[in-house]
Scaffold this active site. Structure first.
Site, short mmCIF file in Angstrom:
data_model
loop_
_atom_site.label_atom_id
_atom_site.label_comp_id
_atom_site.label_asym_id
_atom_site.label_seq_id
_atom_site.Cartn_x
_atom_site.Cartn_y
_atom_site.Cartn_z
N SER A 39 0.81 -1.22 0.00
CA SER A 39 0.00 0.00 0.00
C SER A 39 0.84 1.27 0.00
CB SER A 39 -0.88 0.00 1.26
OG SER A 39 -1.40 1.28 1.49
N GLU A 77 0.12 3.66 1.71
CA GLU A 77 0.14 4.09 3.11
C GLU A 77 1.52 3.84 3.72
OE1 GLU A 77 -2.26 5.71 4.75
OE2 GLU A 77 -1.59 5.50 6.83
N TYR A 125 -1.56 0.38 10.74
CA TYR A 125 -1.83 -0.30 9.47
C TYR A 125 -0.63 -0.19 8.53
CZ TYR A 125 -3.67 -0.77 4.69
OH TYR A 125 -3.86 -1.13 3.38
P1 NAP Z 1 -11.47 -4.34 1.98
O1 NAP Z 1 -12.63 -4.04 1.10
O2 NAP Z 1 -11.41 -3.78 3.36
O3 NAP Z 1 -11.36 -5.94 2.08
C1 NAP Z 1 -10.55 -6.56 3.04
C2 NAP Z 1 -10.77 -8.05 2.97
O4 NAP Z 1 -9.95 -8.69 3.95
C3 NAP Z 1 -12.21 -8.49 3.25
O5 NAP Z 1 -12.55 -9.52 2.35
C4 NAP Z 1 -12.11 -9.03 4.66
O6 NAP Z 1 -13.06 -10.01 4.97
C5 NAP Z 1 -10.73 -9.67 4.61
N1 NAP Z 1 -10.21 -9.99 5.93
C6 NAP Z 1 -10.17 -9.19 7.02
N2 NAP Z 1 -9.67 -9.85 8.07
C7 NAP Z 1 -9.40 -11.12 7.64
C8 NAP Z 1 -8.87 -12.28 8.27
N3 NAP Z 1 -8.53 -12.29 9.56
N4 NAP Z 1 -8.73 -13.40 7.52
C9 NAP Z 1 -9.08 -13.41 6.20
N5 NAP Z 1 -9.58 -12.33 5.56
C10 NAP Z 1 -9.73 -11.20 6.27
O7 NAP Z 1 -10.10 -3.93 1.24
P2 NAP Z 1 -9.84 -3.60 -0.31
O8 NAP Z 1 -10.03 -2.15 -0.52
O9 NAP Z 1 -10.53 -4.59 -1.14
O10 NAP Z 1 -8.26 -3.84 -0.36
C11 NAP Z 1 -7.71 -5.13 -0.66
C12 NAP Z 1 -6.30 -5.18 -0.12
O11 NAP Z 1 -5.51 -4.18 -0.73
C13 NAP Z 1 -6.15 -4.98 1.38
O12 NAP Z 1 -5.07 -5.76 1.81
C14 NAP Z 1 -5.80 -3.51 1.52
O13 NAP Z 1 -5.10 -3.27 2.71
C15 NAP Z 1 -4.94 -3.33 0.28
N6 NAP Z 1 -4.91 -1.99 -0.30
C16 NAP Z 1 -6.06 -1.35 -0.61
C17 NAP Z 1 -6.01 -0.12 -1.21
C18 NAP Z 1 -7.27 0.63 -1.59
O14 NAP Z 1 -7.18 1.83 -1.85
N7 NAP Z 1 -8.41 -0.04 -1.66
C19 NAP Z 1 -4.77 0.48 -1.51
C20 NAP Z 1 -3.60 -0.22 -1.19
C21 NAP Z 1 -3.68 -1.47 -0.61
P3 NAP Z 1 -14.49 -9.63 5.69
O15 NAP Z 1 -15.37 -9.14 4.58
O16 NAP Z 1 -14.93 -10.92 6.26
O17 NAP Z 1 -14.18 -8.56 6.70
N1 GDD Z 2 -12.26 7.61 6.29
C1 GDD Z 2 -12.33 8.94 6.44
N2 GDD Z 2 -13.46 9.49 7.00
N3 GDD Z 2 -11.30 9.69 6.02
C2 GDD Z 2 -11.42 11.04 6.14
C3 GDD Z 2 -12.54 11.64 6.69
C4 GDD Z 2 -13.61 10.85 7.15
O1 GDD Z 2 -14.64 11.31 7.66
N4 GDD Z 2 -12.35 12.98 6.65
C5 GDD Z 2 -11.16 13.20 6.10
N5 GDD Z 2 -10.58 12.02 5.80
C6 GDD Z 2 -9.24 11.86 5.21
C7 GDD Z 2 -8.33 10.94 6.03
O2 GDD Z 2 -7.80 11.65 7.16
C8 GDD Z 2 -7.29 10.60 4.97
O3 GDD Z 2 -6.32 11.60 4.89
C9 GDD Z 2 -8.09 10.60 3.66
O4 GDD Z 2 -9.35 11.22 3.96
C10 GDD Z 2 -8.36 9.23 3.08
O5 GDD Z 2 -8.89 8.39 4.07
P1 GDD Z 2 -9.49 6.95 3.71
O6 GDD Z 2 -10.49 7.06 2.64
O7 GDD Z 2 -9.93 6.32 5.01
O8 GDD Z 2 -8.25 6.19 3.06
P2 GDD Z 2 -6.72 6.08 3.50
O9 GDD Z 2 -5.91 6.87 2.52
O10 GDD Z 2 -6.53 6.34 4.94
O11 GDD Z 2 -6.45 4.51 3.29
C11 GDD Z 2 -6.89 3.84 2.11
O12 GDD Z 2 -5.86 3.90 1.14
C12 GDD Z 2 -4.65 3.20 1.48
C13 GDD Z 2 -3.67 3.39 0.32
O13 GDD Z 2 -3.03 4.63 0.44
C14 GDD Z 2 -7.25 2.41 2.48
O14 GDD Z 2 -7.85 1.77 1.38
C15 GDD Z 2 -6.01 1.62 2.87
O15 GDD Z 2 -6.36 0.25 3.06
C16 GDD Z 2 -4.99 1.73 1.72
O16 GDD Z 2 -3.83 1.00 2.00
#
Ligand code: NAP
Ligand code: GDD
Length: 328
Positions: A127, A129, A151
């Site tokens: 990520s 992050e 995280y």
């Molecule tokens: P998400 O919607 O939060 O999905 C997370 C998945 O992990 C869900 O299927 C959840 O299952 C599963 N999980 C949680 N705890 C678990 C456990 N103990 N054992 C097995 N499975 C478990 O996340 P996403 O946005 O699809 O992201 C997919 C991956 O990419 C994650 O690893 C995330 O950290 C990473 N990532 C995401 C982003 C982004 O912007 N979306 C960016 C960079 C990296 P349940 O439904 O049962 O909770």
């Molecule tokens: N969630 C949330 N809720 N975020 C807020 C809010 C609020 O009410 N208000 C402002 N934010 C700001 C957060 O402080 C952060 O700077 C930004 O919005 C994005 O927050 P999120 O959408 O929660 O995503 P993230 O960037 O913290 O994390 C996501 O992206 C990562 C990759 O950079 C997640 O998908 C992570 O799993 C992923 O790794």
């Protein structure tokens, strides 16, 4: 027919990746955790071709059973506790699932592979992050990691463990350093979906305002459907490697609000957004912008959906969903 195992299949990326792989003719197995997990139904409805296996990233023996059942050529480790804000409140659990869970999945893959350690290709969902307090702009594969949340720290552990398994055992293990990617399937706790849903509800008269935290944070936001294609491309490459996946553009939460509210005909949202300190984080990631040159040149990957198209797609989907829920 190639076979794939996806952990995190019930999440946003898991659903898109399962669709992509089924469309390419894969036999797809999806790991679902817990007893009577309500998200299992979501997978059965949205991607009915997926064969569900039960298991948890914290339970190595369950992962080994899943590997034996799925007998995969490719493993996509998407499972994680992925909500950054939650990770401060549950730091140990996040470390166990998001960090040690990667080690468990790597071990399950290594032990299943036996003597031929390059036979199963492994993808780790790393990520942006991990860049946290960014040390370089834009961020690339060579940028120093400086995580700012439990995280982020857990993801750094998983990232380096993936590299270590590649280097120690010669595994085809890749780490995708994905920047934020969103879609109508995004969980409602993340800021983009929180806003698109609230904008839809406000425009339909179902909600008065939305409470948010830091509006000045900037993210490199892309479309999740584009990003799962990058994951697949990594596992088709001749060797495992690390790749940044990003659009190369950054936008603030305010810009997201501008486009989202404009979509429903509201040009001035200042009275509709309440800044609530409860949503501020103990340490913030202020700016993310990725340099995906390596993914573009080596994998031929290109994002297809622009930022305004993404915001519009999310607001339109939430308008449809909220109208249906309200029986309109
Ligand atoms: P998400 O919607 O939060 O999905 C997370 C998945 O992990 C869900 O299927 C959840 O299952 C599963 N999980 C949680 N705890 C678990 C456990 N103990 N054992 C097995 N499975 C478990 O996340 P996403 O946005 O699809 O992201 C997919 C991956 O990419 C994650 O690893 C995330 O950290 C990473 N990532 C995401 C982003 C982004 O912007 N979306 C960016 C960079 C990296 P349940 O439904 O049962 O909770
Ligand atoms: N969630 C949330 N809720 N975020 C807020 C809010 C609020 O009410 N208000 C402002 N934010 C700001 C957060 O402080 C952060 O700077 C930004 O919005 C994005 O927050 P999120 O959408 O929660 O995503 P993230 O960037 O913290 O994390 C996501 O992206 C990562 C990759 O950079 C997640 O998908 C992570 O799993 C992923 O790794």
């Amino acid at each position: 027919m190639p076979r794939a195992l996806i952990t995190g299949v019930t999440g946003q990326d898991g659903l898109y990746l399962a669709e992509l792989l089924l469309g390419k003719g894969y036999e797809v197995f999806g790991l679902v955790r817990g007893q009577n997990n309500p998200k299992r139904e979501l997978v059965e409805q949205q991607v009915p071709g997926v064969q569900i296996v039960t298991g948890d990233l914290t339970d190595l023996s369950s992962l080994m059973r899943a590997m034996t059942t799925a007998a995969p050529d490719e493993v996509y480790n998407l499972g994680a506790i992925s909500f950054v804000a939650y990770s401060w409140e549950n730091a140990r659990l996040t470390s166990e699932v998001t960090g040690l869970g990667v080690l468990n999945m790597l071990e399950a893959t290594r032990l299943y592979s036996g003597d031929d350690l390059s036979r199963v290709r492994f993808y780790q969902a790393s990520s942006s992050e991990m860049f946290g307090k960014v040390q370089q702009v834009p961020q690339s594969e060579a940028t120093l990691l400086w995580p700012r949340s439990p995280y982020g720290v857990a993801k750094v552990y998983g990232h380096y463990m993936t590299i270590n398994y590649r280097e120690s055992y010669g595994m085809h293990a890749s780490s995708g350093i994905l920047f934020n990617h969103e879609s109508p399937r995004r969980g409602p706790e993340f800021v983009t979906r929180k806003i698109s849903r609230a904008v839809a509800r406000i425009s339909l008269g179902l909600q008065d305002s939305i409470s948010l935290g830091n509006l000045d944070a900037k993210r490199d936001w892309g479309f999740a459907g584009d990003y799962v294609d990058a994951m697949w491309r990594m596992l088709q490459a001749p060797a495992g490697d690390d790749y940044v996946v990003a659009t190369g553009e950054t936008h603030s939460i305010r810009e997201y609000l501008d486009i989202a509210f404009a979509r429903v005909g509201i040009d001035d949202w200042s009275d509709l957004v309440v800044v609530d300190p409860r949503f501020f984080r103990p340490a913030e990631v202020d700016l993310l912008i990725g340099d995906a040159t390596k993914a573009r040149t080596e994998l031929g990957w290109e994002p297809q959906v622009s930022f305004p198209e993404l915001v519009t797609m999310m607001v339109d989907a939430d308008l449809d969903e909220q109208r249906a829920l309200a029986g309109r």
